[in-house]
Scaffold this active site. Structure first.
Site, PDB file in Angstrom:
ATOM      1  N   LYS A  47      -1.114  -0.349 -10.580  1.00  0.00           N
ATOM      2  CA  LYS A  47      -0.158  -1.296 -11.156  1.00  0.00           C
ATOM      3  C   LYS A  47       1.229  -1.028 -10.584  1.00  0.00           C
ATOM      4  CE  LYS A  47       2.005  -2.531 -15.571  1.00  0.00           C
ATOM      5  NZ  LYS A  47       2.163  -2.159 -17.006  1.00  0.00           N
ATOM      6  N   ASP A 101       4.580  -2.614 -29.114  1.00  0.00           N
ATOM      7  CA  ASP A 101       4.215  -3.801 -28.339  1.00  0.00           C
ATOM      8  C   ASP A 101       3.032  -3.587 -27.404  1.00  0.00           C
ATOM      9  OD1 ASP A 101       4.715  -6.487 -28.276  1.00  0.00           O
ATOM     10  OD2 ASP A 101       6.056  -6.410 -26.552  1.00  0.00           O
TER      11      ASP A 101
END
Length: 389
Positions: free
Chosen positions: A134, A262
């Site tokens: 990523k 989150d």
């Protein structure tokens, strides 16, 4: 006493060099960098214990006037690896051999894949589907440095039994003057079994459904409201539920201590009966190809195979560490792959402002995703307690 010897004409063999073929310079440099790093680590004495300085350390190499393999590698590039001894230790704790790790990332180029989260980052997957790469921002590199010591301690204390991302390496590549930061993680999904449907779950209901654009994808990422509407629960049995909730509770408590929120649970569902059907269709198409080796590792494992029959959760030998089998009395025979993603969001001033704005728009009692870390973790765990049966 004279010793008779035979003279043999030996032809010197030149050692093959890896070519790191890729369709873009960044990937070639990543492959070169991982190969270089693992080779370097194999020549040093690894300390028994990690020291505080190991969590700040890095290795750098700069290559100029590179003529070998110039079709793929640029003439000038730089590779920086962060905390190499720490990540080597983490790979060991996650039962990943360094040579296997290197081969997965260098034997063939990583391929682009769809982003499972909301970050907008670029995602790549190793050719054998074992690892996800990523791209991250420099702020996330700083965040990783901030939490790495506590993260490592969490992994040690819990004997690597965690649904947090399995971080395996972090790099900065400089190609043509542009810096790119990358983190390598274990793939949550199986490298052998197809995922037929996937969800991104937060335990929130406001704006938590897949868009029409998302649903048009070959393998869309559905969200909380989609899950509740289509499935409601995952039937895994009381023993597995208790174990999984225990792991999630430890992980979410850990994230609370670091003021993080989150995050999502990424859930992939492998439908065994559907996979069987797909497997039969593949066999019919391949005709007399009885061993099925040409399926590229995609063929599903039928339900009566030893690997699935004895599958009770985490099977380290197959590296399916995020997998859980549905209960025997579940309506469908399924295997669930799950892990936490996007854990690096801190509840800072920006998030507090977003919380205030969403509260005004949707009301204080609404299930918005932007809430304080402790409240976020509590709501997430309550949702998972309802989902798992």
């Amino acid at each position: 006493m004279a010793t008779a010897t035979k003279n043999k004409h030996l032809r010197a063999k030149r050692q093959k060099k890896k070519l790191f073929r890729a369709n873009e310079p960044l990937l070639s440099v990543l492959m070169w960098g991982v190969n270089h790093s693992i080779q370097e680590l194999s020549h040093i004495n690894i300390p028994v214990m990690l020291m505080p300085d190991d969590f700040k350390a890095f290795s750098k190499v700069k290559v100029d006037n590179q003529y070998f393999n110039k079709e793929n590698l640029p003439s000038h590039f730089k590779v920086k690896e962060y905390c190499p001894l720490v990540f080597k230790n983490l790979r060991e704790r996650f039962n990943i051999d360094d040579i296997d790790y290197m081969n997965s990332l260098t034997r063939s180029q990583p391929v682009n894949t769809d982003s499972p989260g909301r970050s907008g980052a670029r995602f790549l997957m190793s050719y054998d589907k074992r690892y996800v790469i990523k791209t991250i921002e420099s702020e996330e590199v700083a965040q990783m440095h901030h939490l790495l010591k506590q993260y490592h301690q969490h992994i040690v204390e819990n004997h690597s039994e965690t649904l947090l991302p399995h971080y395996l390496g972090m790099y900065r590549l400089t190609v043509e003057g542009t810096e790119t930061y990358l983190v390598v993680m274990a793939n949550i999904f199986s490298h052998k079994l197809n995922v037929h449907i996937k969800y991104d779950l937060k335990g929130s209901t406001v704006d938590r459904q897949a868009s029409d654009k998302e649903k048009a994808k070959e393998l869309p990422t559905y969200k909380d409201n989609d899950f509740v509407k289509e499935r409601e629960t995952l039937k895994i049995g009381e023993t597995q539920k208790e174990r999984l909730l225990g792991i999630l509770k430890r992980d979410s408590d850990f994230l609370v201590t670091l003021n993080l929120m989150d995050y999502s649970l990424l859930l992939g569902v492998h439908d065994v009966e559907r996979a069987e059907q797909e497997d039969m269709e593949t066999e019919n198409q391949s005709g007399d190809d009885e061993d099925g080796e040409d399926s590229g590792g995609q063929c599903a494992t039928p339900p009566d195979s030893p690997r699935i029959k004895d599958f009770e959760g985490y099977e380290v030998e197959e590296r399916e560490v995020f997998a859980i089998k549905s209960a025997n009395d579940a309506p469908k025979k399924e295997i669930y792959f799950m892990g936490l993603i996007d854990i690096l969001t801190s509840y800072d001033a920006k998030k507090r402002a977003a919380h205030a704005a969403k509260t005004v728009k949707h009301g204080a009692a609404s299930e918005i995703s932007t809430v304080k870390p402790k409240q976020y973790a509590r709501r997430f765990m309550d949702f998972m307690d309802k989902v798992l049966v």
